[in-house]
Write a protein that holds these residues in place. Structure first.
Motif, mmCIF file in Angstrom:
data_model
loop_
_atom_site.group_PDB
_atom_site.id
_atom_site.type_symbol
_atom_site.label_atom_id
_atom_site.label_comp_id
_atom_site.label_asym_id
_atom_site.label_seq_id
_atom_site.Cartn_x
_atom_site.Cartn_y
_atom_site.Cartn_z
ATOM 1 N N LYS A 59 0.817 -1.215 0.000
ATOM 2 C CA LYS A 59 0.000 0.000 0.000
ATOM 3 C C LYS A 59 0.849 1.262 0.000
ATOM 4 O O LYS A 59 0.363 2.336 -0.378
ATOM 5 C CB LYS A 59 -0.933 0.020 1.220
ATOM 6 N N ASN A 238 -2.915 1.539 7.813
ATOM 7 C CA ASN A 238 -4.046 2.472 7.801
ATOM 8 C C ASN A 238 -4.724 2.506 6.425
ATOM 9 O O ASN A 238 -5.955 2.567 6.328
ATOM 10 C CB ASN A 238 -3.581 3.876 8.197
ATOM 11 N N ARG A 239 -3.934 2.467 5.373
ATOM 12 C CA ARG A 239 -4.518 2.462 4.023
ATOM 13 C C ARG A 239 -5.283 1.166 3.769
ATOM 14 O O ARG A 239 -6.337 1.184 3.123
ATOM 15 C CB ARG A 239 -3.419 2.652 2.983
ATOM 16 N N GLU A 242 -8.571 1.459 5.521
ATOM 17 C CA GLU A 242 -9.468 2.394 4.834
ATOM 18 C C GLU A 242 -10.087 1.796 3.578
ATOM 19 O O GLU A 242 -11.265 2.043 3.281
ATOM 20 C CB GLU A 242 -8.700 3.674 4.478
ATOM 21 N N ASP A 243 -9.328 1.007 2.832
ATOM 22 C CA ASP A 243 -9.879 0.471 1.577
ATOM 23 C C ASP A 243 -10.517 -0.918 1.739
ATOM 24 O O ASP A 243 -10.986 -1.508 0.769
ATOM 25 C CB ASP A 243 -8.817 0.455 0.471
#
Length: 294
Positions: A59, A238-239, A242-243
């Protein structure tokens, strides 16, 4: 247990002598990231942390090479080596206050707290000892087996258990086979693969109706001076959250396991965890698996 096999991926056997190396390539720098080599390269318990770490690094968009250490490292040794900047530069392990003082945790529970959700491996000949366990006080009369350096040992002791300790987890299984100690609490993340390895034709038996739960987290840890790696893993995780790819990997790995263990039908005894650092993100419900109390 088949879900573990879906995550098994080949890893390279070589190791860089440096812990955080930059290797020039046509596309720029390649970051070499070294994690502790498990006892067995096909060890299912290591597949999810490796897969999640790869997902997080993907990511970030950096070029990287993820490698096992040159030799097998159990958790205690791996964390000492990490503290001294030797052999590895990332380790995943259950947290406690002391570990967070010595190393830098990335405070995202990589398995949503399942490391603290424990079912019991017992000796078949001792099944009757669990027939009259109706309360936590009843449970305290039994002797659990745990590792000498594990935070779990101190948690159980703080909750009134008389714990029988062993140097490493395989010796815990040996003790149960020999009829020493009453039960070996193992995380729902671990127990299936371990019983498969130990073999079901032995005296081992998975107690079907009870579990212990204490709030805790398994984190990725890095050396306190390695801010770049800390930021990379934090950003990548974190990414992935989020996705939705974090949750997708978690569900594909653990949903079948939790179902096979009938976790929603078990009587769950909840313990306090005095070792849990105050910085633990307990209020962020998205980071935790919700344990249904019976």
């Amino acid at each position: 247990m088949h879900s573990f096999n879906l995550l098994k991926k080949a890893v390279t056997a070589a190791i860089a002598l440096c812990l955080w190396a930059i290797v020039p390539t046509a596309d720029g720098a390649t970051w070499t990231i070294t994690y502790p080599r498990p006892i067995d390269e096909s060890d299912a318990r290591a597949q999810y942390p490796i897969a999640l770490l790869k997902l997080a690094l993907d990511k970030t968009g950096v070029n990287y090479e993820l490698r096992p250490s040159d030799r097998i490292l159990m958790t205690g040794k791996a964390m000492r080596q990490l503290r001294e900047n030797r052999e590895v530069n990332v380790v995943w392990s259950m947290t406690d206050s002391q570990r967070e003082k010595e190393l830098t945790p990335i405070r995202i529970p990589i398995a949503k707290g399942l490391i603290g959700f424990r079912v019991f491996v017992i000796n078949k000949e001792r099944k009757s000892k669990f027939d009259d366990v109706l309360s936590l006080n009843d449970m305290r009369k039994l002797v659990p087996i745990q590792g000498e350096e594990w935070p779990d040992t101190k948690i159980l002791q703080a909750n009134g258990f008389n714990v029988f300790t062993v140097p490493e987890f395989r010796e815990g299984y040996d003790m149960i086979k020999q009829g020493k100690g009453d039960f070996f609490p193992r995380s729902v993340m671990e127990v299936g693969a371990e019983l498969e390895e130990e073999g079901r034709r032995t005296r081992l038996y998975l107690e079907p109706s009870m579990a212990l739960y204490y709030p805790t987290a398994m984190y990725y840890f890095v050396n306190g001076n390695n801010k770049i790696l800390e930021n990379l893993i934090q950003t990548g995780l974190n990414r992935a959250i989020e996705d939705g790819s974090f949750d997708a990997l978690f569900e594909s790995t653990y949903a079948p396991i939790l179902e096979s263990l009938d976790v929603n039908k078990r009587k769950i005894f909840t313990l306090e965890n005095p070792l849990l650092p105050i910085e633990t993100p307990l209020t962020n419900s998205a980071l935790w698996y919700k344990v249904e109390q019976q």
